[in-house]
Design a protein around this motif. Structure first.
Motif, mmCIF file in Angstrom:
data_model
loop_
_atom_site.group_PDB
_atom_site.id
_atom_site.type_symbol
_atom_site.label_atom_id
_atom_site.label_comp_id
_atom_site.label_asym_id
_atom_site.label_seq_id
_atom_site.Cartn_x
_atom_site.Cartn_y
_atom_site.Cartn_z
ATOM 1 N N GLU A 69 -9.415 2.075 8.886
ATOM 2 C CA GLU A 69 -8.688 2.947 8.574
ATOM 3 C C GLU A 69 -7.687 2.335 9.006
ATOM 4 O OE1 GLU A 69 -12.484 5.489 8.852
ATOM 5 O OE2 GLU A 69 -10.619 4.422 10.176
ATOM 6 N N GLU A 70 -7.028 1.532 10.381
ATOM 7 C CA GLU A 70 -5.904 1.279 10.915
ATOM 8 C C GLU A 70 -5.928 -0.330 10.030
ATOM 9 O OE1 GLU A 70 -5.616 2.808 15.415
ATOM 10 O OE2 GLU A 70 -7.045 0.690 14.756
ATOM 11 N N VAL A 71 -6.923 -0.657 9.821
ATOM 12 C CA VAL A 71 -6.394 -1.946 9.571
ATOM 13 C C VAL A 71 -6.615 -1.956 7.499
ATOM 14 C CG1 VAL A 71 -7.598 -3.991 8.510
ATOM 15 C CG2 VAL A 71 -8.647 -3.490 10.904
ATOM 16 N N TRP A 72 -6.769 -0.840 6.872
ATOM 17 C CA TRP A 72 -6.560 -0.454 5.417
ATOM 18 C C TRP A 72 -4.850 -0.354 5.419
ATOM 19 C CZ3 TRP A 72 -11.204 -2.790 5.582
ATOM 20 C CH2 TRP A 72 -11.895 -2.865 3.893
ATOM 21 N N GLN A 73 -4.763 0.784 6.516
ATOM 22 C CA GLN A 73 -3.100 0.674 5.974
ATOM 23 C C GLN A 73 -2.692 0.071 6.852
ATOM 24 O OE1 GLN A 73 -1.895 4.896 7.625
ATOM 25 N NE2 GLN A 73 -0.205 3.946 9.046
ATOM 26 N N MET A 74 -2.461 -1.038 7.116
ATOM 27 C CA MET A 74 -2.413 -2.182 7.609
ATOM 28 C C MET A 74 -1.442 -3.017 7.028
ATOM 29 S SD MET A 74 -2.216 -4.980 11.224
ATOM 30 C CE MET A 74 -4.005 -5.577 10.525
ATOM 31 N N VAL A 75 -2.622 -3.315 5.968
ATOM 32 C CA VAL A 75 -2.625 -4.185 5.475
ATOM 33 C C VAL A 75 -1.976 -4.202 4.598
ATOM 34 C CG1 VAL A 75 -3.333 -5.587 3.730
ATOM 35 C CG2 VAL A 75 -5.023 -5.236 5.652
ATOM 36 N N ASP A 76 -1.926 -2.618 3.693
ATOM 37 C CA ASP A 76 -1.001 -2.355 2.948
ATOM 38 C C ASP A 76 0.645 -2.319 3.097
ATOM 39 O OD1 ASP A 76 -3.096 -0.820 0.632
ATOM 40 O OD2 ASP A 76 -3.109 0.838 1.406
ATOM 41 N N GLU A 77 0.894 -1.775 4.538
ATOM 42 C CA GLU A 77 2.082 -2.344 5.443
ATOM 43 C C GLU A 77 2.047 -3.481 4.654
ATOM 44 O OE1 GLU A 77 4.334 -1.010 9.064
ATOM 45 O OE2 GLU A 77 2.897 -0.764 8.907
ATOM 46 N N MET A 78 1.438 -4.795 5.205
ATOM 47 C CA MET A 78 2.645 -6.339 5.140
ATOM 48 C C MET A 78 2.576 -6.390 3.548
ATOM 49 S SD MET A 78 0.133 -7.466 8.812
ATOM 50 C CE MET A 78 1.209 -8.909 8.855
ATOM 51 N N VAL A 79 1.167 -5.961 3.097
ATOM 52 C CA VAL A 79 1.391 -6.188 1.325
ATOM 53 C C VAL A 79 2.951 -5.487 0.656
ATOM 54 C CG1 VAL A 79 0.670 -6.274 -1.008
ATOM 55 C CG2 VAL A 79 -1.331 -6.769 1.347
ATOM 56 N N VAL A 80 3.209 -4.351 1.482
ATOM 57 C CA VAL A 80 4.289 -3.792 0.630
ATOM 58 C C VAL A 80 5.468 -4.841 1.234
ATOM 59 C CG1 VAL A 80 5.735 -1.496 0.939
ATOM 60 C CG2 VAL A 80 3.240 -1.906 0.507
ATOM 61 N N ALA A 81 5.703 -4.975 2.583
ATOM 62 C CA ALA A 81 6.929 -5.815 3.223
ATOM 63 C C ALA A 81 7.308 -7.233 2.992
ATOM 64 C CB ALA A 81 6.460 -5.058 4.881
ATOM 65 N N GLN A 82 6.244 -7.132 2.366
ATOM 66 C CA GLN A 82 5.837 -9.401 1.542
ATOM 67 C C GLN A 82 6.009 -8.773 0.477
ATOM 68 O OE1 GLN A 82 3.354 -11.447 4.220
ATOM 69 N NE2 GLN A 82 4.249 -10.160 6.257
ATOM 70 N N ALA A 83 5.997 -7.896 -0.053
ATOM 71 C CA ALA A 83 5.506 -8.187 -1.613
ATOM 72 C C ALA A 83 7.035 -9.126 -2.043
ATOM 73 C CB ALA A 83 5.935 -6.685 -2.408
ATOM 74 N N ALA A 84 8.093 -9.545 -2.203
ATOM 75 C CA ALA A 84 8.885 -10.434 -2.567
ATOM 76 C C ALA A 84 8.157 -11.758 -2.268
ATOM 77 C CB ALA A 84 9.711 -10.983 -1.709
ATOM 78 N N TRP A 85 7.083 -12.572 -1.563
ATOM 79 C CA TRP A 85 5.801 -13.768 -1.466
ATOM 80 C C TRP A 85 5.038 -13.480 -1.382
ATOM 81 C CZ3 TRP A 85 9.151 -12.259 2.988
ATOM 82 C CH2 TRP A 85 9.750 -12.707 2.834
ATOM 83 N N LEU A 86 4.408 -12.043 -2.490
ATOM 84 C CA LEU A 86 2.689 -11.961 -2.699
ATOM 85 C C LEU A 86 3.225 -11.985 -3.828
ATOM 86 C CD1 LEU A 86 2.026 -10.364 0.258
ATOM 87 C CD2 LEU A 86 1.380 -12.469 0.489
ATOM 88 N N PRO A 87 2.842 -13.096 -5.071
ATOM 89 C CA PRO A 87 3.214 -12.032 -6.788
ATOM 90 C C PRO A 87 2.036 -12.219 -6.949
ATOM 91 C CG PRO A 87 3.689 -14.747 -6.021
ATOM 92 C CD PRO A 87 3.873 -14.125 -5.067
ATOM 93 N N GLN A 88 0.652 -11.929 -6.844
ATOM 94 C CA GLN A 88 -0.149 -12.420 -6.409
ATOM 95 C C GLN A 88 -0.840 -10.719 -6.309
ATOM 96 O OE1 GLN A 88 0.025 -13.614 -3.614
ATOM 97 N NE2 GLN A 88 -1.508 -14.270 -3.343
ATOM 98 N N TYR A 89 -0.408 -9.965 -6.022
ATOM 99 C CA TYR A 89 -0.446 -8.097 -5.228
ATOM 100 C C TYR A 89 0.260 -7.837 -5.779
ATOM 101 C CZ TYR A 89 -3.568 -10.493 -1.671
ATOM 102 O OH TYR A 89 -4.654 -11.453 -1.047
ATOM 103 N N ALA A 90 1.357 -8.346 -7.111
ATOM 104 C CA ALA A 90 2.469 -6.840 -7.131
ATOM 105 C C ALA A 90 2.306 -5.967 -7.996
ATOM 106 C CB ALA A 90 3.397 -7.773 -8.178
ATOM 107 N N HIS A 91 0.569 -5.927 -8.793
ATOM 108 C CA HIS A 91 0.062 -5.414 -9.658
ATOM 109 C C HIS A 91 -0.748 -3.702 -8.228
ATOM 110 C CE1 HIS A 91 -3.711 -7.481 -8.121
ATOM 111 N NE2 HIS A 91 -4.073 -6.496 -8.202
ATOM 112 N N ALA A 92 -0.702 -4.138 -6.417
ATOM 113 C CA ALA A 92 -2.284 -3.867 -6.137
ATOM 114 C C ALA A 92 -0.672 -2.796 -5.517
ATOM 115 C CB ALA A 92 -2.027 -4.546 -5.197
ATOM 116 N N VAL A 93 0.846 -2.848 -5.127
ATOM 117 C CA VAL A 93 1.998 -2.566 -4.313
ATOM 118 C C VAL A 93 2.517 -0.885 -4.887
ATOM 119 C CG1 VAL A 93 4.512 -2.530 -4.013
ATOM 120 C CG2 VAL A 93 3.174 -4.876 -3.994
ATOM 121 N N PRO A 94 2.573 -0.498 -5.979
ATOM 122 C CA PRO A 94 2.291 0.201 -6.285
ATOM 123 C C PRO A 94 1.726 1.543 -5.372
ATOM 124 C CG PRO A 94 2.689 -1.298 -8.047
ATOM 125 C CD PRO A 94 2.447 -1.354 -7.466
ATOM 126 N N ALA A 95 -0.101 1.625 -5.949
ATOM 127 C CA ALA A 95 -1.407 2.156 -5.128
ATOM 128 C C ALA A 95 -1.606 1.895 -3.327
ATOM 129 C CB ALA A 95 -2.003 1.775 -5.565
#
Length: 488
Positions: free
Chosen positions: A422-448
């Motif tokens: 559970e902690e890993v799932w949330q941590m990755v969500d948090e990191m992807v949101v924080a670094q969205a500017a450099w992660l174009p391949q995850y743009a579709h996943a950021v809102p969720a």
């Protein structure tokens, strides 16, 4: 001879200068062209001025150009060297800060572990852009020399998906060999012969010969434990040597975060690390060091420019692989080094698709790896854990599959020793949101991911880590350097 070398991420000023002067130590390379490219015009301007000063001071015909237009820099290049850090120190700070909220204490965070995996997610799309440009505008058969971390992931992506002739280069093997030579009392590093093999940052000295005499585990352990400095700075590394029977290339701090045993609890971290320098295990140590180095260079730039007026001294050529590889390929003077390439039978007990680091010889025919090496079982098992994480991480970066990314992080040895799913799932969500500017391949996943974070019940804490130090000011750095000069 005349050819073109492009350096991507040339704004990494100190390292670019080292590569440049190393290459110009080869007499045949005086008439080549260096094409520098970086996103930062400011950094490009500084490094070009330094390199121009070196060329002028040494009366060389070498040409240096600088541009933020990467394709222009790559046009006609025979060799392309990458030393990029995508996201810079801003993204890197999140690689350290966010995992700490979940109890994951990293020293470097640029190879695997939570920080290294996200670093790879930022780098791989950019690496593939480099490879596309190399295929389209560089010289036919151009060779891509990758110095950027995470080494294995970047090299894996460039070879499997970028379809470019790529070799990954690191200096861990050389530094480890220098330590071994010192503790064994060698008068010169040339007295030590070795076979070192594994994966980047988990490479193992599986055969050691001092003046032809084989060195065993017990002799090496005794030599390290008797050393007045390494016995204190490399406690964890020596412990691994005792248990595995072979010495690792990586520093105490690097090695500690690739294994599940030494950084899993704060009291264990402080037991195994040494705070005399960041590389021995300090929390976020390389982030602090990188920040201080950047600030120091910006402030002391006139001194760096003045130092560039000195003649190049070939006797001070470094042991970084790049210049030696180019020399061997162009002149046929054979060079033996340790290179990151696709396995394909080189190491018998690691997967064929893995990026391994192992001995090879370079001549006009290319990089020729020594095949048929078998690692000790414990070393292979440790490497396998990281390889599986690397493979999932590369495939996640290519596909933009956030669930696969979470599984890659979940399977990381240190993350798995510290965090729940559970902690890993949330941590990755948090990191992807924080670094969205450099992660174009995850743009579709950021809102969720943002939606999940708004509803999360997983508890976190603001934690500086078990062994954190503050970034030192320029004044503090000056005082420390002055004191060292006075005592040294």
């Amino acid at each position: 001879m005349s050819f073109k070398i492009a350096i991507i991420g040339a704004g990494s000023v100190g390292f670019t200068k080292k590569l440049f002067t190393d290459i110009l130590c080869v007499p045949e390379f005086r008439d080549i062209e260096f094409a520098l490219t970086d996103l930062s015009e400011h950094n490009l301007g500084m490094i070009k001025a330094i390199l121009d000063r070196i060329v002028e001071a040494n009366g060389l015909p070498t040409r240096v150009t600088a541009t933020t237009d990467r394709r222009k820099a790559l046009e006609g290049a025979r060799y392309i060297i990458s030393c990029v850090r995508v996201g810079g120190l801003e993204a890197y700070a999140d690689d350290i800060r966010i995992p700490l909220k979940y109890g994951i204490d990293q020293c470097v965070g640029d190879t695997i572990c939570a920080g290294g995996i996200l670093y790879g997610q930022r780098n791989i799309p950019v690496i593939l852009d480099f490879c596309r440009d190399i295929r389209e505008v560089a010289a036919t058969g151009a060779k891509f020399l990758n110095y950027a971390n995470p080494m294995a992931m970047n090299t894996w992506a460039a070879i499997e998906y970028g379809k470019v002739d790529t070799v990954g280069l690191c200096h861990g093997v050389q530094h480890g060999a220098e330590q071994i030579a010192e503790v064994l009392g060698a008068k010169s590093r040339h007295e030590l012969d070795y076979v070192c093999s594994g994966i980047n940052h988990q490479t193992w000295f599986i055969d050691l010969r001092l003046n032809g005499r084989k060195i065993g585990k017990d002799e090496l352990v005794a030599a390290f434990e008797a050393h007045p400095v390494y016995s204190r700075q490399e406690k964890l590394r020596i412990d691994v040597l005792k248990r595995f029977g072979v010495y690792s290339t990586e520093s105490n701090g690097h090695l500690s975060e690739y294994l599940p045993w030494y950084r899993k609890r704060p009291d264990e971290i402080t037991r195994w690390i040494d705070m005399s320098d960041w590389i021995h295990g300090e929390t976020g140590g390389y982030l602090r060091y990188s920040t201080e180095t950047r600030n120091w260079f910006e402030t002391e730039y006139p001194q760096f420019l003045e130092a560039a007026s000195k003649p190049i001294d070939p006797t001070k050529r470094s042991n970084e692989h790049a210049s030696h590889i180019l020399e061997a390929l162009e002149t046929n003077r054979v060079y033996r080094g340790h290179f990151n390439v696709r396995n394909e039978g080189i190491i018998t007990n690691l997967p064929q698709d893995a990026i391994i680091e192992s001995p090879g010889f370079v001549d006009r025919f290319g990089i020729n790896m020594a095949a048929g090496i078998t690692l000790p079982e414990a070393c292979a098992a440790t490497c396998m854990s990281s390889i599986n994480v690397q493979r999932m991480s590369v495939h996640a970066a290519i596909s933009g599959d956030i669930d696969l990314l979470k599984l890659a992080v979940l399977h990381d040895p240190l993350v798995g020793a510290v965090s729940t799913p559970e902690e890993v799932w949330q941590m990755v969500d948090e990191m992807v949101v924080a670094q969205a500017a450099w992660l174009p391949q995850y743009a579709h996943a950021v809102p969720a991911a943002k939606e999940r974070l708004s509803k999360s019940t997983v508890k976190t804490r603001e934690w500086a880590g078990a062994a954190r130090r503050n970034v030192r000011s320029i004044e503090e750095l000056r005082a420390e350097k002055a004191a060292l000069k006075q005592t040294g």
